[in-house]
Design a protein around this motif. Structure first.
Motif, short mmCIF file in Angstrom:
data_model
loop_
_atom_site.label_atom_id
_atom_site.label_comp_id
_atom_site.label_asym_id
_atom_site.label_seq_id
_atom_site.Cartn_x
_atom_site.Cartn_y
_atom_site.Cartn_z
N ASN A 1 0.83 -1.21 0.00
CA ASN A 1 0.00 0.00 0.00
C ASN A 1 0.86 1.25 0.00
O ASN A 1 0.61 2.20 -0.73
CB ASN A 1 -0.93 0.00 1.22
N ARG A 2 1.89 1.28 0.80
CA ARG A 2 2.76 2.45 0.88
C ARG A 2 3.52 2.65 -0.43
O ARG A 2 3.68 3.77 -0.90
CB ARG A 2 3.75 2.33 2.04
N ASP A 3 4.00 1.57 -1.04
CA ASP A 3 4.68 1.67 -2.34
C ASP A 3 3.72 2.16 -3.42
O ASP A 3 4.10 2.96 -4.27
CB ASP A 3 5.27 0.32 -2.76
N ALA A 4 2.48 1.69 -3.37
CA ALA A 4 1.48 2.10 -4.37
C ALA A 4 1.23 3.61 -4.30
O ALA A 4 0.89 4.23 -5.30
CB ALA A 4 0.18 1.33 -4.17
N THR B 1 -6.33 18.64 -1.87
CA THR B 1 -5.07 18.17 -1.30
C THR B 1 -4.80 16.72 -1.68
O THR B 1 -5.70 15.97 -1.99
CB THR B 1 -5.10 18.27 0.24
N GLU B 2 -3.53 16.37 -1.61
CA GLU B 2 -3.09 15.00 -1.86
C GLU B 2 -3.15 14.23 -0.54
O GLU B 2 -3.23 14.79 0.53
CB GLU B 2 -1.63 15.01 -2.36
N ASP B 3 -3.03 12.89 -0.64
CA ASP B 3 -2.89 12.05 0.55
C ASP B 3 -1.58 12.41 1.22
O ASP B 3 -0.52 12.29 0.62
CB ASP B 3 -2.89 10.58 0.12
N SER B 4 -1.63 12.89 2.44
CA SER B 4 -0.40 13.33 3.11
C SER B 4 0.21 12.25 3.97
O SER B 4 1.05 12.52 4.78
CB SER B 4 -0.68 14.59 3.96
N GLY B 5 -0.29 11.01 3.84
CA GLY B 5 0.24 9.94 4.67
C GLY B 5 1.48 9.41 4.14
O GLY B 5 2.29 8.74 4.60
N GLU C 1 3.61 5.70 -3.39
CA GLU C 1 4.95 6.28 -3.52
C GLU C 1 5.43 6.94 -2.23
O GLU C 1 5.97 8.04 -2.24
CB GLU C 1 5.00 7.25 -4.70
N LYS C 2 5.26 6.24 -1.13
CA LYS C 2 5.70 6.73 0.17
C LYS C 2 7.11 6.21 0.45
O LYS C 2 7.52 5.19 -0.09
CB LYS C 2 4.73 6.28 1.28
N PRO C 3 7.86 6.89 1.33
CA PRO C 3 9.26 6.51 1.55
C PRO C 3 9.46 5.15 2.22
O PRO C 3 10.44 4.48 1.97
CB PRO C 3 9.82 7.63 2.43
N ALA C 4 8.55 4.73 3.06
CA ALA C 4 8.66 3.42 3.72
C ALA C 4 7.73 2.46 3.00
O ALA C 4 6.52 2.56 3.12
CB ALA C 4 8.30 3.53 5.19
N GLY C 5 8.32 1.53 2.24
CA GLY C 5 7.51 0.60 1.45
C GLY C 5 7.69 -0.84 1.91
O GLY C 5 7.96 -1.11 3.08
N MET C 6 7.59 -1.75 0.95
CA MET C 6 7.60 -3.18 1.24
C MET C 6 8.84 -3.63 2.01
O MET C 6 8.73 -4.28 3.04
CB MET C 6 7.50 -3.98 -0.06
N ARG C 7 10.00 -3.29 1.51
CA ARG C 7 11.23 -3.77 2.15
C ARG C 7 11.40 -3.16 3.54
O ARG C 7 11.74 -3.87 4.49
CB ARG C 7 12.44 -3.48 1.27
#
Length: 167
Positions: free
Chosen positions: A26-29, A163-167, A31-37
């Motif tokens: 979800n975080r990668d989708a 606004t964009e998703d700020s999460g 484009e957030k800094p903390a993703g799958m790995r």
């Protein structure tokens, strides 16, 4: 060599890594800094710390000692993870009025908590926790946007179309 212990450890550690990977999708989708790995490593690390504390030789002989050690490990893991989560939060703008990354920081923290639950073999908590995380990250965001569209005039700060998703 007790194969049952290796199977149990593999199951708990593998489940923790899988929880982190799934949340990270979800975080990668987005484009957030903390993703799958990152989230897989956070959950795995928390599970390793928990499992290590549980498997200290002679640990189960003294229930009071066991509870104190586990409490210390869990507190240490969650406090330490707070620093990683804080790194995901950015304050933008001249006055720092736009804060971003709070949801990502929360996913780092909840990944660690799920890792602890996996390390302890608390499978009902793991299953319900993962389901609730996905509900919150996917479904609740849609509900939040719908409510904001209903309650806020278009163009107002906080309106989902502005606004964009700020999460």
């Amino acid at each position: 060599m007790d194969l049952e212990l290796y199977f149990e450890a593999s199951t708990r550690l593998g489940a923790a890594a899988l929880c982190g990977l799934l949340i990270g999708i979800n975080r990668d989708a987005h484009e957030k800094p903390a993703g799958m790995r990152t989230l897989a490593l956070v959950a795995l690390g928390a599970a390793i710390a928990t499992l290590t504390a549980l498997w200290i030789p002679g640990f189960g002989a003294e229930p009071d000692s066991m509870s104190r050690v586990l409490q210390g490990v869990i507190q240490g893991v969650l406090a330490g993870i707070g620093f990683i989560g804080a790194g995901a939060i950015m304050r933008l703008g001249r006055q720092g009025e736009n804060v971003q990354g709070v949801t990502t920081a929360a996913t780092v923290w909840v990944s660690a908590a799920l890792g602890i639950a996996c390390g302890m073999g608390a499978w009902p908590i793991v299953l319900i926790g993962v389901l609730l995380v996905f509900f919150i990250l996917i479904v609740a965001k849609r509900i939040e946007n719908w409510l904001l569209r209903q309650l806020l005039p278009e163009g107002e700060k906080g309106h989902p179309d502005r606004t964009e998703d700020s999460g």
